[in-house]
Design an enzyme around this catalytic site. Structure first.
Site, short mmCIF file in Angstrom:
data_model
loop_
_atom_site.label_atom_id
_atom_site.label_comp_id
_atom_site.label_asym_id
_atom_site.label_seq_id
_atom_site.Cartn_x
_atom_site.Cartn_y
_atom_site.Cartn_z
N ASP A 301 12.47 -11.67 -16.84
CA ASP A 301 13.79 -11.91 -16.01
C ASP A 301 14.81 -11.16 -17.04
O ASP A 301 14.78 -11.30 -18.10
CB ASP A 301 14.05 -13.22 -15.90
CG ASP A 301 13.44 -13.97 -14.66
OD1 ASP A 301 13.60 -13.14 -13.53
OD2 ASP A 301 13.13 -15.08 -14.71
N THR A 376 23.05 -14.56 1.08
CA THR A 376 24.39 -13.96 1.15
C THR A 376 24.66 -12.86 0.10
O THR A 376 25.35 -11.89 0.03
CB THR A 376 25.53 -14.55 1.69
OG1 THR A 376 25.69 -15.58 0.44
CG2 THR A 376 25.31 -15.81 2.80
N ARG A 377 24.25 -13.53 -1.12
CA ARG A 377 24.83 -12.74 -2.39
C ARG A 377 26.31 -12.62 -2.39
O ARG A 377 26.76 -11.69 -2.89
CB ARG A 377 23.88 -11.60 -2.63
CG ARG A 377 22.55 -11.83 -2.78
CD ARG A 377 21.67 -10.73 -3.32
NE ARG A 377 21.63 -9.61 -2.10
CZ ARG A 377 21.65 -8.47 -2.22
NH1 ARG A 377 21.99 -7.81 -3.24
NH2 ARG A 377 21.71 -7.54 -1.01
#
Lengths: 674, 608
Positions: A301, A376-377
């Site tokens: 990540d 939706t970001r």
């Protein structure tokens, strides 16, 4: 638990290990290790033969051979006991984190009852107040609290744990510092993570890994072959006219069967897990540690692993016709409810650079906040009839109807290609400008990734950023590849894709939505701060919750396998010298002409046999430190590692015993033992 | 060790290298059920007809269990067929010499021996076998047992090359294609070439010629019932016999010799095998014979490289074989050329080396080369008598067989045997690169190691176990009290032991060459040696096919810089080391009681 390392000769470990070594002579225990079991049986046979008077050799010689055969077994047991002792020392410090506590269990009627922690079962719900110890592993189902986890992680700063989200898991033995939380217990007594780990490092519940099983099969096969060799040799002797004493045959057998690796095999396995614990990583099984050595793709990540975690807003770039001030204000409004470090950094920048005072949420009663969601970001606020949104360019583009001004697209691209993260701010479906967020890459990573490239491990960064941003960071940090604009499900898909291509994948994760990917990955390291679901899905837990540690986990896995291979090779290569010590000694009595075969020029047949047996026993002791510490891992390609290790352990394994046996022969001759 | 020998050695290796690739590429087509060859116009219809007769669907592949079952059934049926022919030889046709039927135990031994590609011969060919037995009973096996070996090797290679596959090929298709497209066509041409060198090919009765120098010799006296006469002390009575004529063997020799060498069978038409002037008439025929022994095994390594898409691996395996081969030749040649010091003291020119038991036409080098090649490969044909080699010169053939016939090895058998050592080498050393061992992308797991270990165990158990039994049993060894030799060996002490060890090494390794010295045509030796050939073949093939099935099923791990390298000099060194450490060390104690003691004793003036 403190990451304490014990010296190899720590008397608190060595002394009990000596006792254990004798206890382990119990044949029921030895059966699990065929090579050493055969050695023990051989030692028992020669013990009896000492007194039958049928061996035709002086009692002193028979006694010495017998003693050294027993020592061989005891030394092997000692190696195992040492590894277990060191594991126990680790386990004890783990256990301290699990002192006897009580929990307040919620009864079905809604009341509370005091229950000892070891009687709590899965699905029980307990209340824990400030100042109390959490009685078992569980998940917060109500409330939030600060928790002192120093008992587990050694980290003194308290951490926040709250219901819902990715920080809901708590570990038994940690202390609640503030507030009250309701915890649903997630494991039965004896099955907690700590329990499993303690069992593993103590060696008691350690199951053999497939690789150990395969190696044991090979070692057993070699043992059987040498049994056939020795039994048939007796028959050939009768035909040719040489009488071999049973004691000498047993001595030759024990020297030829792979006692070195047979005696050290389990110690190597335990020590590998032990080294992992020293790094504050708990593995669910020895298999997981080996899998770490096999991994050739690391999914990392970006946030927390590669970058410091917090991107900082550094500039507001408006479109023509919009002032920086207006953009800053819209940016601030859209970030007010955004509690992420990035969101806060936007508010801070707006305040510091443009003097926009911070608004308080309760001053804005008619505001509707739109939280960020992975789908939706975007996040933002509906306030005074205006909608403010900020988010990734793609998300805002969709929101404003599919098109962004050319200037914004250009700016987004330019920020991205510089490694920054652009966030587009829009008001009332009109894009106002771009916020420049910058990532800060951790130091020293690119050298580390370079090491991994050398041993054939590919590093892939996973990020929600767009491709350009991702590429710039990947380049700065020296990664091989990246997956941009990744949604949680993309991670799983990527792992599957890599695995189908024949790769073994390791990853770290903490959130519940990481769980499927952690489970799918060949090595899934869950962060201790993560959710219970994540911890259950992975096969390791990092108590420090440091994602970068994945790299060390891989190195420990490799080290374990290299150590096992090196000692196997060494053990088998040792046979050459032992042949040249014992075979001439066995034949010299009947065929004095065979003397030239005694290439080491050993003093006498008895001293030759004795020297080989003594060497065979002592080499186990000499290699215990190596077995426990592991062969040093070097970041080289497989071909170079192989050449190096073949030279040291293969060629070395052939030569060392020639020198060792000769020296022992000189010593025992000098002190008149043979 | 003269220049002449070095030139011949270089020539041999050069030509072998030259044919390896083209023959390997041809094998690639033959071993592919849909492969196209230039022989298709002639052979395709026959191939199709064969499948129809056998009720085989050539498009259908089988898993390892069915493949194994087919192989075992085929082996059993053909062995029974040959057993029947030998037992009924007297009533079958093509028997101009009126040879009698063979005994039960000799028939069993011979049938087992030829079915397993061993061709151990407890009989004297020219005075035991009819033309029919030679051609139908024995030569058929020369083709079929060779084809079986190549098929098994192909199945194992497919197992390595494939991934997530259930099947490893179709036994009947492999068997048929190898026979029709590879062995038969080459042998037709090869036999004609051999005839051109003077080898015989006819169905005439044996010739009898008068000796120019008749002589008298002593033979055991036989009573009326045909039993050997004995005197009061139980010793056989000897009587004089005048020899004035000689019988000269005839028959269909070239057709049998071609496949005997190409198929690494080695069973001689005559007892003298390739030392007989008819069976090996010229230096060229000698060269072609040793070349044809290694031809297919060498090409199979190229086939391996192609199939696993790593030609470097194929050559690494080839090189490992070559290194051990070369070492063997040089050692054997050295000790044969050095000769026997006792002979030198008696006035024999040391420069002539150890010529005892050697055909003058071939001399020291070609005898040592032939002996090494024939035992590297599980051929077993001989052009000199290994029993008469110097102890260490003779140790080479013995050790070659004990390694499991993997130095090029028998057709197919050499490759699949060597691949077992590859698996072991990868497993032992593979850990040292820090990953669980993998061979060409396949993880080596407990099951695979179990199968590989079983192969090594069978080899050691059969050679060492049977030899031990022979040493102790009254049928195998001289009487320990009277030192009287029963019907077992003719020698005692280290040399007699070497003979026993050689016999079981030869049979277990499916080699078939004999050290001599043992009167092996006894019920006990025929039975145990026959069993050793069966163990050495089938008890090894079953775990090997299981391994093939297991490897085929596995997923393939992607390769990277961290992958264990299975090509290059490093891997070759590792493979040779594994062969010597795991293979040779097992036999070192036994060898030290045989040839090694003999060597030291010879130098102090004692011979056996």
């Amino acid at each position: 638990m403190a990451a304490k390392t014990h010296s190899i000769f720590d008397p608190t470990i060595v002394v009990p290990a000596i006792g254990e070594a004798f206890k382990k002579l119990n044949p029921l225990h030895m059966v699990g290790n065929p090579v050493m079991f055969v050695t023990e049986v051989g030692a028992a046979i020669t013990t009896v033969l000492m007194f039958t008077g049928t061996e035709g050799a002086p009692f002193g010689f028979l006694l010495q051979v017998t003693l050294w055969l027993w020592f061989t077994v005891i030394f092997a047991n000692f190696a195992e006991a040492m590894a277990e002792g060191r594991g126990k020392a680790q386990a004890d410090s783990l256990r301290k984190a699990r002192t006897q506590t009580f929990g307040q269990r919620l009864t079905p009627s809604g009341g509370l009852e005091q229950v000892p922690a070891d009687q709590l079962r899965k699905e029980d719900v307990v209340m824990v107040k400030a100042g109390e110890l959490i009685p078992g592993d569980g998940e917060i189902i109500e409330g939030a609290a600060t928790v002192d986890e120093s008992a587990i992680t050694g980290e003194s700063a308290p951490v926040v744990r709250e219901a819902g989200g990715d920080r809901s898991a708590v570990t038994g033995g940690t202390r609640v510092l503030s507030d009250v939380i309701k915890i649903r217990i997630t494991s039965n007594p004896g099955e907690t993570f700590l329990d499993r780990m303690i069992g593993l490092v103590e060696g008691a519940k350690r199951q053999k890994t497939p690789n150990e099983i395969a190696l044991t099969i090979l070692l057993s096969a070699l043992t059987i072959i040498f049994l056939i060799v020795l039994i048939s040799l007796k028959a050939y002797g009768i035909y040719v006219g040489v009488t071999f004493s049973i004691t000498v045959l047993v001595a030759l057998l024990v020297c030829l069967i792979p006692t070195t690796i047979g005696g050290l095999l389990s110690a190597i396995g335990i020590a590998g897990i032990d080294r992992l614990v020293q790094k504050n990583v708990l593995a669910m099984s020895g298999r997981a540690v080996e899998a770490a050595g096999d991994v050739d793709v690391l999914l990392l990540d970006k946030t927390g692993t590669i970058t410091l975690g917090n991107r900082q807003a550094t500039a507001f770039v408006p479109v023509p016709g919009v002032t920086e001030q207006e953009l800053a204000e819209a940016a601030q409004l859209s970030s007010l409810a955004d509690e992420t470090p990035e969101g806060r950094s936007i508010v801070v920048l707006a305040k510091q650079k443009y003097g926009i005072r911070g608004r308080e949420l309760h001053d804005m009663p008619n505001a509707t906040f739109v939280p960020f969601s992975a789908q939706t970001r975007m996040s933002g606020v509906d306030y005074n009839g205006q909608s403010y949104r900020k988010g990734a360019a793609g998300a805002i583009r969709d929101w404003v109807g599919g098109r962004l001004p050319k200037e914004i697209e250009e700016e987004v691209e330019s920020i991205s290609s510089n490694g920054g993260t652009p966030l587009v701010v829009a008001m009332k479906e009109k894009a106002l400008g771009v916020i420049y967020l910058k990532d800060i890459v951790k130091g020293g990573l690119s050298e580390r990734f370079e090491r991994f490239r050398a041993i054939g491990i590919r590093t892939v960064m996973i990020t929600g950023d767009n491709a350009l941003t991702a590429a710039a960071i990947a380049k700065e940090a020296g990664l091989d590849d990246f997956l941009a604009q990744a949604k949680p499900e993309d991670k799983l898909a990527l792992i599957r894709k890599e695995q189908e291509a024949g790769h073994l994948v390791a990853m770290t994760g903490d959130g519940t939505n990481d769980a499927p990917a952690l489970a799918q990955a060949d090595v899934g390291v869950a962060m201790n701060t993560g959710t219970q679901a994540a911890k259950e899905a992975g096969n390791m837990v990092d108590l420090d919750s440091n994602p970068t540690k994945l790299l060390e986990v891989v190195e420990i896995g490799k080290q374990l396998l290299i150590t096992r291979g090196a000692l196997t090779t060494f053990s088998i290569a040792n046979d050459v010298a032992k042949y040249f010590a014992i075979i001439p000694a066995m034949l010299l009595g009947t065929f004095p002409l065979i003397a030239p075969l005694n290439v080491m020029r050993l003093q006498s047949p008895t001293s030759a046999i004795l020297s080989a047996v003594i060497f065979n026993a002592l080499v186990i002791i000499a290699l215990i430190p190596l077995a426990l510490r592991g062969v040093k891992f070097r970041p080289l390609g497989a071909a170079r590692i192989l050449r190096r290790n073949l030279l040291i352990y293969g060629l070395g394994g052939i030569l060392v015993p020639f020198i060792g046996i000769k020296m022992i022969d000189m010593i025992i001759t000098a002190v008149h033992l043979a | 060790m003269n220049a002449n020998g070095w030139i011949q050695l270089a020539l041999y290796v050069g030509v072998l290298l030259l044919i390896t690739k083209p023959l390997g590429l041809y094998l690639l087509r033959v071993l592919d059920a849909r492969g196209k060859t230039f022989l298709d116009p002639i052979m395709r219809p026959i191939e199709r007809l064969t499948y129809k007769l056998l009720c085989v669907d050539p498009e259908k592949e089988h898993d390892w269990k069915r493949y194994t079952a087919a192989m075992l059934i085929f082996g059993f049926v053909t062995m029974l067929f040959t057993y029947a022919i030998l037992r009924l030889q007297d009533i079958l046709p093509l028997n101009p010499q009126k040879m009698a039927a063979l005994s039960e135990h000799l028939s069993f031994n011979t049938a087992a021996s030829f079915t397993t590609n061993t061709n151990w011969q407890s009989y004297v060919g020219e005075s035991t076998m009819s033309y029919f037995s030679q051609m139908v009973g024995l030569a058929s096996h020369n083709f079929l047992s060779a084809a079986v070996g190549i098929s098994i090797a192909a199945a194992l290679v497919r197992g390595i090359a494939r991934h997530t596959s259930k099947t490893i090929g179709n036994f009947w298709v492999d068997l048929t294609r190898v026979t029709y497209y590879l062995l038969l066509p080459i042998c037709v041409i090869y036999a004609v070439v051999l005839v051109s060198q003077g080898m015989i090919q006819n169905f005439k009765p044996y010739d009898t010629v008068s000796l120019t120098e008749p002589f008298t010799t002593q033979v055991p006296k036989v009573d009326d019932k045909g039993n050997p006469a004995v005197d009061a002390q139980g010793k056989p009575v000897m009587e004089d016999k005048k020899i004035d004529s000689q019988t000269i063997v005839q028959g269909p020799m070239a057709s049998q010799i071609a496949i005997k060498m190409l198929g690494t069978n080695g069973g001689g038409y005559t007892n003298a095998n390739a030392a007989h002037p008819y069976e090996n008439p010229t230096p060229l025929s000698n060269f072609l014979q040793i070349l044809s022994i290694f031809a297919i095994p060498s090409a199979l390594t190229y086939y391996l490289g192609r199939m696993v898409k790593n030609q470097g691996h194929g050559w690494a395996v080839w090189s490992a074989m070559f290194v051990v081969f070369l070492t063997g030749v040089l050692v054997s040649w050295h000790y044969e050329a050095a000769g026997n010091p006792i002979m030198h003291q008696l006035g024999v020119d040391p420069a002539s080396g150890n010529m005892e038991g050697k055909e003058v036409r071939f001399g020291i080098f070609n005898s040592a080369l032939f002996a090494t090649i024939t035992t590297d490969a599980s051929c077993g044909a001989v052009n000199s008598m290994h029993d008469s080699f110097t102890p260490l010169g003779g140790l080479v053939p013995l050790l070659n067989m004990e390694l499991g016939e993997i130095i090029f090895g028998g057709v197919g058998a050499g490759l699949y045997g060597m691949l077992i050592f590859v698996v072991l080498a990868v497993f032992i050393a593979g850990l040292m690169v820090g990953r669980t061992p993998e061979f060409l992308g396949k993880k080596i797991e407990p099951y695979d190691i179990k199968m590989a270990a079983l192969v090594i165990l069978v080899l050691g158990f059969s050679i060492l176990g049977f030899s031990a039994w022979a040493c102790l049993s009254k049928w195998g060894a001289p009487d320990p009290v009277t030192q009287q030799l029963t019907d077992g060996t003719n020698n005692n002490g280290p040399h007699g032991f070497t003979e026993i060890l050689y016999a079981y090494s030869s049979c277990t390794g499916n080699n078939g060459s004999a050290f001599g010295g043992i009167g092996a045509n006894t019920p006990w030796y025929n039975a145990t040696l026959g069993l050793a050939t069966l163990f050495g073949r089938f008890a090894m093939i079953v775990p090997i096919l299981a391994l093939a099935g297991s490897l085929a099923r596995k997923k393939r791990v992607a390769s990277s810089a961290g992958t264990f390298p299975v090509s290059g000099p490093l891997f070759t060194t590792l493979l040779v080391g594994t062969v010597l450490l795991v293979g040779a060390l097992t036999f070192f104690p036994a060898l030290s009681l045989g040839p090694i003691i003999e060597h030291f004793m010879m130098h102090s003036g004692k011979l056996f």
